[in-house]
Design a protein around this motif. Structure first.
Motif, PDB file in Angstrom:
ATOM      1  N   ALA A   1      -2.350   3.050  10.111  1.00  0.00           N
ATOM      2  CA  ALA A   1      -3.426   2.836   9.141  1.00  0.00           C
ATOM      3  C   ALA A   1      -3.321   1.454   8.502  1.00  0.00           C
ATOM      4  O   ALA A   1      -4.333   0.808   8.221  1.00  0.00           O
ATOM      5  CB  ALA A   1      -3.382   3.916   8.063  1.00  0.00           C
ATOM      6  N   ASP A   2      -2.090   0.982   8.278  1.00  0.00           N
ATOM      7  CA  ASP A   2      -1.896  -0.357   7.714  1.00  0.00           C
ATOM      8  C   ASP A   2      -2.364  -1.422   8.697  1.00  0.00           C
ATOM      9  O   ASP A   2      -2.996  -2.415   8.321  1.00  0.00           O
ATOM     10  CB  ASP A   2      -0.417  -0.578   7.382  1.00  0.00           C
ATOM     11  CG  ASP A   2       0.124   0.449   6.403  1.00  0.00           C
ATOM     12  OD1 ASP A   2      -0.590   0.747   5.430  1.00  0.00           O
ATOM     13  OD2 ASP A   2       1.233   0.943   6.620  1.00  0.00           O
TER      14      ASP A   2
ATOM     15  N   SER B   1       5.294  -0.751   9.336  1.00  0.00           N
ATOM     16  CA  SER B   1       3.920  -0.439   8.946  1.00  0.00           C
ATOM     17  C   SER B   1       3.429   0.758   9.740  1.00  0.00           C
ATOM     18  O   SER B   1       3.850   0.990  10.876  1.00  0.00           O
ATOM     19  CB  SER B   1       2.991  -1.630   9.216  1.00  0.00           C
ATOM     20  OG  SER B   1       3.384  -2.752   8.467  1.00  0.00           O
TER      21      SER B   1
ATOM     22  N   GLY C   1      -9.078  -5.008  10.133  1.00  0.00           N
ATOM     23  CA  GLY C   1     -10.392  -5.081   9.488  1.00  0.00           C
ATOM     24  C   GLY C   1     -10.558  -6.350   8.678  1.00  0.00           C
ATOM     25  O   GLY C   1     -11.639  -6.953   8.659  1.00  0.00           O
ATOM     26  N   MET C   2      -9.487  -6.779   7.999  1.00  0.00           N
ATOM     27  CA  MET C   2      -9.537  -8.022   7.219  1.00  0.00           C
ATOM     28  C   MET C   2      -9.720  -9.231   8.128  1.00  0.00           C
ATOM     29  O   MET C   2     -10.425 -10.172   7.795  1.00  0.00           O
ATOM     30  CB  MET C   2      -8.262  -8.161   6.380  1.00  0.00           C
ATOM     31  CG  MET C   2      -8.089  -7.092   5.318  1.00  0.00           C
ATOM     32  SD  MET C   2      -6.483  -7.208   4.451  1.00  0.00           S
ATOM     33  CE  MET C   2      -6.725  -8.705   3.510  1.00  0.00           C
TER      34      MET C   2
ATOM     35  N   SER D   1     -13.365  -9.229   9.536  1.00  0.00           N
ATOM     36  CA  SER D   1     -14.374  -9.579   8.535  1.00  0.00           C
ATOM     37  C   SER D   1     -14.238 -11.019   8.060  1.00  0.00           C
ATOM     38  O   SER D   1     -15.063 -11.496   7.267  1.00  0.00           O
ATOM     39  CB  SER D   1     -14.275  -8.629   7.336  1.00  0.00           C
ATOM     40  OG  SER D   1     -13.025  -8.780   6.676  1.00  0.00           O
TER      41      SER D   1
ATOM     42  N   ALA E   1       0.795  -1.218   0.000  1.00  0.00           N
ATOM     43  CA  ALA E   1       0.000   0.000   0.000  1.00  0.00           C
ATOM     44  C   ALA E   1       0.832   1.275   0.000  1.00  0.00           C
ATOM     45  O   ALA E   1       0.288   2.361  -0.224  1.00  0.00           O
ATOM     46  CB  ALA E   1      -0.925   0.008   1.224  1.00  0.00           C
TER      47      ALA E   1
ATOM     48  N   ALA F   1      -4.621  -1.063  10.981  1.00  0.00           N
ATOM     49  CA  ALA F   1      -6.084  -1.013  11.027  1.00  0.00           C
ATOM     50  C   ALA F   1      -6.687  -1.751   9.841  1.00  0.00           C
ATOM     51  O   ALA F   1      -7.713  -2.427   9.965  1.00  0.00           O
ATOM     52  CB  ALA F   1      -6.558   0.432  11.057  1.00  0.00           C
ATOM     53  N   THR F   2      -6.046  -1.633   8.669  1.00  0.00           N
ATOM     54  CA  THR F   2      -6.535  -2.328   7.477  1.00  0.00           C
ATOM     55  C   THR F   2      -6.488  -3.840   7.672  1.00  0.00           C
ATOM     56  O   THR F   2      -7.450  -4.561   7.373  1.00  0.00           O
ATOM     57  CB  THR F   2      -5.678  -1.937   6.253  1.00  0.00           C
ATOM     58  OG1 THR F   2      -5.844  -0.546   6.003  1.00  0.00           O
ATOM     59  CG2 THR F   2      -6.108  -2.722   5.023  1.00  0.00           C
ATOM     60  N   VAL F   3      -5.369  -4.334   8.208  1.00  0.00           N
ATOM     61  CA  VAL F   3      -5.234  -5.774   8.437  1.00  0.00           C
ATOM     62  C   VAL F   3      -6.217  -6.240   9.505  1.00  0.00           C
ATOM     63  O   VAL F   3      -6.847  -7.300   9.375  1.00  0.00           O
ATOM     64  CB  VAL F   3      -3.783  -6.121   8.826  1.00  0.00           C
ATOM     65  CG1 VAL F   3      -3.668  -7.594   9.204  1.00  0.00           C
ATOM     66  CG2 VAL F   3      -2.843  -5.803   7.672  1.00  0.00           C
TER      67      VAL F   3
ATOM     68  N   ARG G   1      -1.921 -13.809   1.825  1.00  0.00           N
ATOM     69  CA  ARG G   1      -2.465 -12.471   1.579  1.00  0.00           C
ATOM     70  C   ARG G   1      -2.824 -12.283   0.107  1.00  0.00           C
ATOM     71  O   ARG G   1      -3.886 -11.762  -0.227  1.00  0.00           O
ATOM     72  CB  ARG G   1      -1.446 -11.425   2.033  1.00  0.00           C
ATOM     73  CG  ARG G   1      -1.964  -9.986   1.985  1.00  0.00           C
ATOM     74  CD  ARG G   1      -1.559  -9.287   0.717  1.00  0.00           C
ATOM     75  NE  ARG G   1      -2.064  -7.921   0.689  1.00  0.00           N
ATOM     76  CZ  ARG G   1      -2.154  -7.184  -0.404  1.00  0.00           C
ATOM     77  NH1 ARG G   1      -1.772  -7.691  -1.565  1.00  0.00           N
ATOM     78  NH2 ARG G   1      -2.625  -5.965  -0.360  1.00  0.00           N
TER      79      ARG G   1
ATOM     80  N   ASN H   1       1.479   2.339  -6.346  1.00  0.00           N
ATOM     81  CA  ASN H   1       1.875   1.585  -5.160  1.00  0.00           C
ATOM     82  C   ASN H   1       2.278   0.181  -5.611  1.00  0.00           C
ATOM     83  O   ASN H   1       2.361  -0.078  -6.806  1.00  0.00           O
ATOM     84  CB  ASN H   1       0.747   1.547  -4.114  1.00  0.00           C
ATOM     85  CG  ASN H   1      -0.573   1.061  -4.701  1.00  0.00           C
ATOM     86  OD1 ASN H   1      -0.607   0.126  -5.504  1.00  0.00           O
ATOM     87  ND2 ASN H   1      -1.665   1.691  -4.303  1.00  0.00           N
TER      88      ASN H   1
END
Length: 307
Positions: free
Chosen positions: A267-268, A264, A274-275, A278, A2, A270-272, A153, A128
Motif C-alpha cells: 500500500a505504501d 514498506s 500515485g505521487m 500525478s 504512515a 502504491a501511494t508513492v 518528500r 503516525n
C-alpha cells in the motif's frame, strides 16, 4: 511516516506491570478489558518470577537501571509505558534504538503527580509519524541519498506552514542538495535552510526530527533537539543491540515520541507510485546509478562499504 502507532494495549497481548516501592499506577484494568489482554503479570522491583517477552510493559517508577532491565523484555512491536508520577530519572537511559527501527518498539509516558492513569500516557502517542501543519522540521544527514529523499518528500508533502533545516557535514553535498530541493520547495512555499552542522550547530526545539546518521551520539542529540509533542524518526540503520544514552526524562516531560520503521508495504508503494504519476514527486533525482540484475551483488556491496 504512515505506519500506524497504537494508543492502547496490544489486543490479546501479554502485559507486564511493575510498580516501584512508593509508586502507584491507575487505569491498567480498564485498558486490559478494552484490549482483551491474554495475560497480565504484576511484579515489584525484584522482578521475581517474571519471564518471557511482553507486548506492553507498564512501569511506575523512575529508575534508569530498571528501565534498562525491562526493555529487553519487550516483544517486537512492544510498547514501554513510563509512569513517573512526578519523579526524576537519575541519569540518561541506555535505549536500544536499533530495536525502535527494526523491531518497532516504542516508548510513551506521563509525569503527572495529580493523576496517574496509564490511558493518559497512551493517549499522547501520535497516530503516525506524519508531518503536521506548522511543524519545524530538522533532517540530520540530509545530503545523503536517503536524506535527499526525505527532504524532497517533506518539501512536496503539501503540509501547510512547514519549515525545514537540512543538516549535513559536507558543503559540496549540501550544495548538491540545495540544487535538487530548491526547485521543488519554492513552488510549495516551504523554506529550506541548508546547515553545515560542524560550523553551525542545529538549534531546537524542533517539532519533527529525522535522523539518518547511524551514530549513537547523533541519535541522542536528535532527541535533545526535539520540543514539546514532537516526533523523532530514527530512520538511521543503527543495528539492533546498539545502546544510545537518551534523555528519557525529557522524552516523557516533553512528550517526545521516537519511532522507526523498516521496509514498506504494498500500500505504501502504491501511494508513492500515485505521487509519481500525478507529478507531485520525482524520485529520479535520488538516483546515482542504475544496474541490471547482473550488477546486484556489486550494488549491495557498494552500499555496505559506503562507496
Amino acid at each position: 511516516y504512515a505506519w500506524p502507532e497504537r494508543q492502547g494495549l496490544a489486543p490479546g497481548g501479554r502485559v507486564l506491570v511493575v510498580v516501584d516501592e512508593g509508586a502507584a499506577v491507575e487505569g491498567v484494568d480498564a485498558l486490559v478489558a478494552a484490549a482483551g489482554s491474554a495475560e497480565v503479570v504484576r511484579a515489584d522491583a525484584s522482578l521475581d518470577g517474571v519471564s518471557g517477552r511482553f507486548d506492553d510493559i507498564v512501569y511506575a517508577g523512575a529508575s534508569a537501571g530498571m528501565i534498562e532491565r525491562l526493555e529487553p523484555m519487550l516483544a517486537v512491536r512492544g510498547m514501554f509505558c513510563l509512569v513517573l508520577g512526578g519523579r526524576t530519572i537519575e541519569r540518561r537511559v541506555n535505549v536500544d534504538v536499533g530495536r525502535v527501527h527494526y523491531d518497532f518498539i516504542r516508548y510513551c509516558g506521563q509525569n503527572s503527580i495529580e493523576t496517574m492513569p496509564v490511558a493518559e500516557a497512551y493517549a499522547r502517542v501520535p497516530k503516525n509519524g506524519a508531518l503536521r501543519p506548522g511543524d519545524r522540521v530538522a533532517i540530520i544527514g540530509a545530503a545523503g541519498p536517503m536524506g535527499l529523499m526525505h527532504t524532497v518528500r517533506d518539501a512536496v508533502a503539501g503540509v501547510a506552514d512547514l519549515s525545514i533545516d537540512a543538516a549535513d557535514v559536507n558543503d559540496d553535498r549540501l550544495n548538491h542538495l540545495q540544487d535538487q530541493v530548491d526547485p521543488v520547495a519554492g513552488p510549495h512555499g516551504v523554506p529550506v535552510r541548508y546547515v553545515n552542522s560542524t560550523q553551525t550547530p542545529l538549534s531546537g526545539p524542533y517539532d519533527h526530527v529525522t535522523c539518518l546518521v547511524p551514530v549513537p551520539a547523533v541519535m541522542a542529540s536528535a532527541v535533545d533537539l526535539a520540543g514539546e509533542n514532537s516526533i523523532v524518526n530514527a530512520f538511521a540503520g543503527i543495528a539492533a543491540g546498539t545502546l544510545v544514552e537518551l534523555d528519557v526524562q525529557g522524552m516523557v516531560e516533553r512528550n517526545v515520541f521516537i519511532l522507526g520503521t523498516s521496509g514498506s508495504e504494498l500500500a505504501d508503494m502504491a501511494t508513492v507510485l500515485g505521487m509519481i504519476e500525478s507529478g507531485v514527486l520525482d524520485t529520479t533525482i535520488a538516483l546515482d546509478a542504475i544496474t541490471g540484475m547482473a550488477g546486484f551483488a556489486d550494488a549491495i556491496t557498494s552500499v555496505i562499504e559506503r562507496t
